[in-house]
Design a protein around this motif. Structure first.
Motif, PDB file in Angstrom:
ATOM      1  N   ALA A 105       0.889  -1.099  -0.051  1.00 14.92           N
ATOM      2  CA  ALA A 105       0.072  -0.140  -0.055  1.00 14.92           C
ATOM      3  C   ALA A 105       0.821   1.237  -0.058  1.00 14.92           C
ATOM      4  O   ALA A 105       0.583   2.068  -0.794  1.00 14.92           O
ATOM      5  CB  ALA A 105      -1.005  -0.189   1.233  1.00 14.92           C
ATOM      6  N   LYS A 106       1.781   1.310   0.572  1.00 19.55           N
ATOM      7  CA  LYS A 106       3.080   2.318   0.995  1.00 19.55           C
ATOM      8  C   LYS A 106       3.644   2.584  -0.424  1.00 19.55           C
ATOM      9  O   LYS A 106       3.671   3.784  -1.025  1.00 19.55           O
ATOM     10  CB  LYS A 106       4.123   2.380   1.964  1.00 19.55           C
ATOM     11  N   GLU A 107       3.848   1.590  -1.448  1.00 18.97           N
ATOM     12  CA  GLU A 107       4.515   1.600  -2.478  1.00 18.97           C
ATOM     13  C   GLU A 107       3.425   2.589  -3.501  1.00 18.97           C
ATOM     14  O   GLU A 107       4.023   3.042  -4.296  1.00 18.97           O
ATOM     15  CB  GLU A 107       4.770   0.241  -2.834  1.00 18.97           C
ATOM     16  N   VAL A 108       2.256   2.333  -3.527  1.00 15.43           N
ATOM     17  CA  VAL A 108       1.454   2.968  -4.343  1.00 15.43           C
ATOM     18  C   VAL A 108       0.534   4.154  -3.787  1.00 15.43           C
ATOM     19  O   VAL A 108      -0.446   4.578  -4.491  1.00 15.43           O
ATOM     20  CB  VAL A 108       0.480   1.796  -5.020  1.00 15.43           C
ATOM     21  N   ASN A 109       0.892   4.477  -2.606  1.00 17.44           N
ATOM     22  CA  ASN A 109       0.267   5.558  -2.011  1.00 17.44           C
ATOM     23  C   ASN A 109      -1.236   5.329  -1.589  1.00 17.44           C
ATOM     24  O   ASN A 109      -2.243   6.188  -2.087  1.00 17.44           O
ATOM     25  CB  ASN A 109       0.288   7.092  -2.715  1.00 17.44           C
ATOM     26  N   ALA A 110      -1.649   4.275  -1.068  1.00 25.44           N
ATOM     27  CA  ALA A 110      -2.877   3.693  -0.800  1.00 25.44           C
ATOM     28  C   ALA A 110      -3.124   3.451   0.759  1.00 25.44           C
ATOM     29  O   ALA A 110      -2.183   3.339   1.486  1.00 25.44           O
ATOM     30  CB  ALA A 110      -3.285   2.340  -1.487  1.00 25.44           C
ATOM     31  N   TYR A 111      -4.326   3.552   1.030  1.00 22.51           N
ATOM     32  CA  TYR A 111      -4.865   3.302   2.405  1.00 22.51           C
ATOM     33  C   TYR A 111      -4.839   1.496   2.360  1.00 22.51           C
ATOM     34  O   TYR A 111      -4.690   1.144   1.297  1.00 22.51           O
ATOM     35  CB  TYR A 111      -6.047   3.608   2.734  1.00 22.51           C
ATOM     36  N   TYR A 112      -4.924   1.065   3.665  1.00 18.60           N
ATOM     37  CA  TYR A 112      -5.164  -0.526   3.530  1.00 18.60           C
ATOM     38  C   TYR A 112      -5.869  -0.949   4.913  1.00 18.60           C
ATOM     39  O   TYR A 112      -5.937  -0.134   5.805  1.00 18.60           O
ATOM     40  CB  TYR A 112      -3.915  -1.031   3.556  1.00 18.60           C
ATOM     41  N   VAL A 113      -6.457  -2.092   4.601  1.00 22.23           N
ATOM     42  CA  VAL A 113      -7.179  -2.614   5.919  1.00 22.23           C
ATOM     43  C   VAL A 113      -6.812  -4.391   5.654  1.00 22.23           C
ATOM     44  O   VAL A 113      -6.938  -4.776   4.613  1.00 22.23           O
ATOM     45  CB  VAL A 113      -8.547  -2.673   5.905  1.00 22.23           C
TER      46      VAL A 113
END
Length: 167
Positions: free
Chosen positions: A84-92
């Motif tokens: 998620a960090k690699e593509v600038n995304a949130y995550y659950v």
């Protein structure tokens, strides 16, 4: 008494071969502003840790179209957070799909109304069922690989029968 058909919960709103065939401009025209994405076999091969360059390019386009992104995965947090960090995304992570709590958490993280969020995934009984139960727009894509968890392989047998029946 209303009869509830299983089709309502298991059939996606849209079917595409891969995320690359999803018309991002059309989603924007339909009012979609956020994407909840399954991770394994939707955007990255199962049990792998590195996104392919073509997928990184697709995430660049997603950002150009100004979509919020949240990964929703039943996988462990360490792996999901790194991707998620690699593509600038949130995550659950550890989401227990298809149960609704993970979908609601994604919507909250993206700070969007549920009618502006789409779910993209490769499995009927987790991604599509959960997204439909949450009242979200659902998009089914083919799995990236035949390599997957043993229980997923078993569920694929049922998925094929359901999809064949309702085509």
């Amino acid at each position: 008494m209303e009869v509830i058909h299983i089709k309502k919960f298991l059939m996606p709103d849209l079917v595409r071969k891969s995320v690359f065939e999803i018309d991002l401009e059309e989603l924007r025209r339909q009012g979609i502003r956020g994407l909840i994405l399954d991770l394994d076999n939707t955007v990255i091969h199962w049990n792998r840790d590195v996104l392919e360059s073509k997928m990184c390019d697709w995430f660049y386009l997603v950002h150009v179209h100004q979509f919020e992104i949240c990964f929703l995965s039943n996988n462990f947090s360490t792996r999901v957070s790194r991707i998620a960090k690699e593509v600038n995304a949130y995550y659950v992570a550890r989401a227990w799909k298809p149960f609704g709590k993970g979908f609601k958490s994604c919507i909250k993280k993206m700070n969007l109304p549920s009618n502006s969020v789409a779910v993209i995934g490769d499995q009927l009984f987790t991604d599509i069922l959960g997204g439909n139960c949450a009242g979200l727009f659902t998009i089914l894509v083919n799995p990236l690989s035949k390599d997957e968890f043993v229980t997923t392989k078993i569920m694929r047998i049922f998925e094929k029968k359901i999809l064949k029946k309702y085509k």
